[in-house]
Design a protein around this motif. Sequence first.
Motif, PDB file in Angstrom:
ATOM      1  N   ILE A 140       0.818  -1.218   0.000  1.00  0.00           N
ATOM      2  CA  ILE A 140       0.000   0.000   0.000  1.00  0.00           C
ATOM      3  C   ILE A 140       0.851   1.267   0.000  1.00  0.00           C
ATOM      4  N   LYS A 141       2.138   1.149   0.353  1.00  0.00           N
ATOM      5  CA  LYS A 141       2.994   2.342   0.400  1.00  0.00           C
ATOM      6  C   LYS A 141       3.831   2.501  -0.860  1.00  0.00           C
ATOM      7  N   CYS A 142       4.584   1.442  -1.247  1.00  0.00           N
ATOM      8  CA  CYS A 142       5.507   1.574  -2.382  1.00  0.00           C
ATOM      9  C   CYS A 142       5.024   0.862  -3.638  1.00  0.00           C
ATOM     10  N   ASN A 143       3.905   0.150  -3.540  1.00  0.00           N
ATOM     11  CA  ASN A 143       3.298  -0.550  -4.682  1.00  0.00           C
ATOM     12  C   ASN A 143       4.118  -1.734  -5.196  1.00  0.00           C
ATOM     13  N   HIS A 144       5.063  -2.210  -4.370  1.00  0.00           N
ATOM     14  CA  HIS A 144       5.869  -3.373  -4.775  1.00  0.00           C
ATOM     15  C   HIS A 144       5.016  -4.635  -4.676  1.00  0.00           C
ATOM     16  N   PRO A 145       5.026  -5.495  -5.712  1.00  0.00           N
ATOM     17  CA  PRO A 145       4.187  -6.700  -5.666  1.00  0.00           C
ATOM     18  C   PRO A 145       4.686  -7.697  -4.613  1.00  0.00           C
ATOM     19  N   PHE A 146       3.758  -8.398  -4.002  1.00  0.00           N
ATOM     20  CA  PHE A 146       4.109  -9.502  -3.120  1.00  0.00           C
ATOM     21  C   PHE A 146       4.221 -10.776  -3.951  1.00  0.00           C
ATOM     22  N   ALA A 147       5.266 -11.562  -3.681  1.00  0.00           N
ATOM     23  CA  ALA A 147       5.454 -12.818  -4.413  1.00  0.00           C
ATOM     24  C   ALA A 147       4.506 -13.897  -3.913  1.00  0.00           C
ATOM     25  N   PHE A 148       4.172 -13.842  -2.613  1.00  0.00           N
ATOM     26  CA  PHE A 148       3.346 -14.897  -2.012  1.00  0.00           C
ATOM     27  C   PHE A 148       2.160 -14.292  -1.269  1.00  0.00           C
ATOM     28  N   GLU A 149       1.069 -15.030  -1.293  1.00  0.00           N
ATOM     29  CA  GLU A 149      -0.093 -14.704  -0.471  1.00  0.00           C
ATOM     30  C   GLU A 149      -0.385 -15.932   0.384  1.00  0.00           C
ATOM     31  N   PRO A 150       0.081 -15.926   1.649  1.00  0.00           N
ATOM     32  CA  PRO A 150      -0.034 -17.129   2.488  1.00  0.00           C
ATOM     33  C   PRO A 150      -1.456 -17.618   2.694  1.00  0.00           C
ATOM     34  N   THR A 151      -2.435 -16.706   2.685  1.00  0.00           N
ATOM     35  CA  THR A 151      -3.811 -17.126   2.944  1.00  0.00           C
ATOM     36  C   THR A 151      -4.396 -17.945   1.795  1.00  0.00           C
ATOM     37  N   SER A 152      -3.773 -17.890   0.616  1.00  0.00           N
ATOM     38  CA  SER A 152      -4.287 -18.648  -0.532  1.00  0.00           C
ATOM     39  C   SER A 152      -3.497 -19.927  -0.779  1.00  0.00           C
ATOM     40  N   MET A 153      -2.502 -20.209   0.081  1.00  0.00           N
ATOM     41  CA  MET A 153      -1.685 -21.409  -0.076  1.00  0.00           C
ATOM     42  C   MET A 153      -2.313 -22.542   0.736  1.00  0.00           C
ATOM     43  N   SER A 154      -2.155 -23.762   0.249  1.00  0.00           N
ATOM     44  CA  SER A 154      -2.843 -24.896   0.865  1.00  0.00           C
ATOM     45  C   SER A 154      -2.025 -25.568   1.962  1.00  0.00           C
ATOM     46  N   ASN A 155      -1.009 -26.356   1.566  1.00  0.00           N
ATOM     47  CA  ASN A 155      -0.335 -27.191   2.576  1.00  0.00           C
ATOM     48  C   ASN A 155       0.690 -26.439   3.412  1.00  0.00           C
ATOM     49  N   VAL A 156       1.278 -25.374   2.872  1.00  0.00           N
ATOM     50  CA  VAL A 156       2.245 -24.576   3.630  1.00  0.00           C
ATOM     51  C   VAL A 156       1.936 -23.097   3.432  1.00  0.00           C
ATOM     52  N   LYS A 157       2.400 -22.271   4.370  1.00  0.00           N
ATOM     53  CA  LYS A 157       2.168 -20.836   4.303  1.00  0.00           C
ATOM     54  C   LYS A 157       3.516 -20.119   4.225  1.00  0.00           C
ATOM     55  N   ILE A 158       3.741 -19.392   3.138  1.00  0.00           N
ATOM     56  CA  ILE A 158       5.007 -18.699   2.935  1.00  0.00           C
ATOM     57  C   ILE A 158       4.737 -17.209   2.772  1.00  0.00           C
ATOM     58  N   THR A 159       5.547 -16.401   3.438  1.00  0.00           N
ATOM     59  CA  THR A 159       5.484 -14.943   3.276  1.00  0.00           C
ATOM     60  C   THR A 159       6.751 -14.468   2.583  1.00  0.00           C
ATOM     61  N   ASP A 160       6.712 -13.283   2.049  1.00  0.00           N
ATOM     62  CA  ASP A 160       7.889 -12.730   1.372  1.00  0.00           C
ATOM     63  C   ASP A 160       9.086 -12.564   2.314  1.00  0.00           C
ATOM     64  N   PRO A 161       8.900 -12.007   3.532  1.00  0.00           N
ATOM     65  CA  PRO A 161      10.041 -11.900   4.449  1.00  0.00           C
ATOM     66  C   PRO A 161      10.624 -13.266   4.818  1.00  0.00           C
ATOM     67  N   PHE A 162       9.759 -14.272   4.983  1.00  0.00           N
ATOM     68  CA  PHE A 162      10.222 -15.622   5.305  1.00  0.00           C
ATOM     69  C   PHE A 162      11.105 -16.169   4.190  1.00  0.00           C
ATOM     70  N   PHE A 163      10.664 -16.017   2.947  1.00  0.00           N
ATOM     71  CA  PHE A 163      11.422 -16.535   1.802  1.00  0.00           C
ATOM     72  C   PHE A 163      12.729 -15.771   1.626  1.00  0.00           C
ATOM     73  N   ALA A 164      12.683 -14.467   1.819  1.00  0.00           N
ATOM     74  CA  ALA A 164      13.896 -13.645   1.698  1.00  0.00           C
ATOM     75  C   ALA A 164      14.932 -14.049   2.744  1.00  0.00           C
ATOM     76  N   LYS A 165      14.485 -14.313   3.974  1.00  0.00           N
ATOM     77  CA  LYS A 165      15.409 -14.726   5.030  1.00  0.00           C
ATOM     78  C   LYS A 165      15.995 -16.110   4.736  1.00  0.00           C
ATOM     79  N   ALA A 166      15.167 -17.005   4.178  1.00  0.00           N
ATOM     80  CA  ALA A 166      15.656 -18.337   3.831  1.00  0.00           C
ATOM     81  C   ALA A 166      16.780 -18.246   2.801  1.00  0.00           C
ATOM     82  N   ILE A 167      16.618 -17.404   1.797  1.00  0.00           N
ATOM     83  CA  ILE A 167      17.651 -17.228   0.774  1.00  0.00           C
ATOM     84  C   ILE A 167      18.910 -16.622   1.381  1.00  0.00           C
ATOM     85  N   ALA A 168      18.733 -15.639   2.267  1.00  0.00           N
ATOM     86  CA  ALA A 168      19.884 -15.009   2.913  1.00  0.00           C
ATOM     87  C   ALA A 168      20.636 -16.000   3.789  1.00  0.00           C
ATOM     88  N   ASP A 169      19.900 -16.848   4.503  1.00  0.00           N
ATOM     89  CA  ASP A 169      20.535 -17.807   5.411  1.00  0.00           C
ATOM     90  C   ASP A 169      21.238 -18.935   4.655  1.00  0.00           C
TER      91      ASP A 169
END
Length: 387
Positions: free
Chosen positions: A23-52
Amino acid sequence: MKCINCGTDNKLKDRTANQGRCIKCNHPFAFEPTSMSNVKITDPFFAKAIADISANNTLFFTPKQLLYLLDNRLRNKSFSVIILLIPFTIFNLISAIRSFFLLPLSMSFFLSLVFLTQSISKKINNKVRQKNAKALQFLEGIILVGGILLSLTVNSFPIFFIVVIIGMLDIYLGTRQLGRISLVTQELLFSQSQVKDWLDRWQQINGSILKILPSPNQENTPATVNPDVTAYSFDRLVVCDSAALAQLLIANNFHFENNCAILSITGYPQSIFDTTMQMLRRNPDLKVYAVHDCNPRGIGLVDNLRTNANWFLNSNAVIIDIGLTPRQIIATKRGMFIQSSPESAQAAKQLPKELRQSLSAEELAWLESGKFVELESFTPQRIIKVL
């Protein structure tokens, strides 16, 4: 969910109203956890996984290594009936005082089954399984003490007998599970193709991931190597049982930093394989280090190197097995991602007699049960540190 571009926290209604954008910078979200079935992924979670997995963008990694990291972090940690132990204990004591014996006993039996089931589940990690095994011990300790006190109060031998049998049995089961947790097999929560879809979506929105490795490229055309270079040799060679692992080590400059050659048993990197082998055979004091998955194919790597004419048949090269081996998995107390398959069990039963004789009965039983551990279940940082 926070935007990884500007850090603004976007609620579901905000993301929905803005077509999946911040809503502030208009950057698209890669994931919408509420629409995922077996697992729930958020953008910060995925970004941290890649960094780690990349040690803050300093190490290359394979897609399968990312799969294992994501799987470990997404395992069912959110809910556990362990939190019910305190209110259950209070209820148990009140019910016991009022002599409502059957109700707390039936609830105890139900919770015992839940704890026992979760302590052997393949869908949660070792840490959560361990907590459930300890909860099983604690619960039955409550039943044992409370039941004995109740039986003495009402002077009932049947109550005493029932609670002692149930309590001791579940304490035994909890203790047994604690000793077996490190060897319990696990199942991946999602597939490699799902991870590929997530990666494609992420890179489409946020740009290329610089440290992720593609599939190993087998070049059939020999590379041109300076004759001055080929006049030298190496004192050490690391042979991997997969091209993916060899590629990982080479991409992270393991060969430069440790002054060794790196090849895979499949002939990777193919463009310089023959030249490298010629250089290696010049050194009569060559030491070869075999690194492999803990599975029947990996266990046979050293034997393959010693008996294959393309490698070191009739050679004086010292070949050292540095694992993974079943005895290392069995001996370790750290949780490893142990899987099992009928194919691995069948391959273990077909191991050559000489190789089977080099393994202990416990190791053979472990392999023949179909269990295996892949090196790619470890992070690049850990693999490099161990090697």
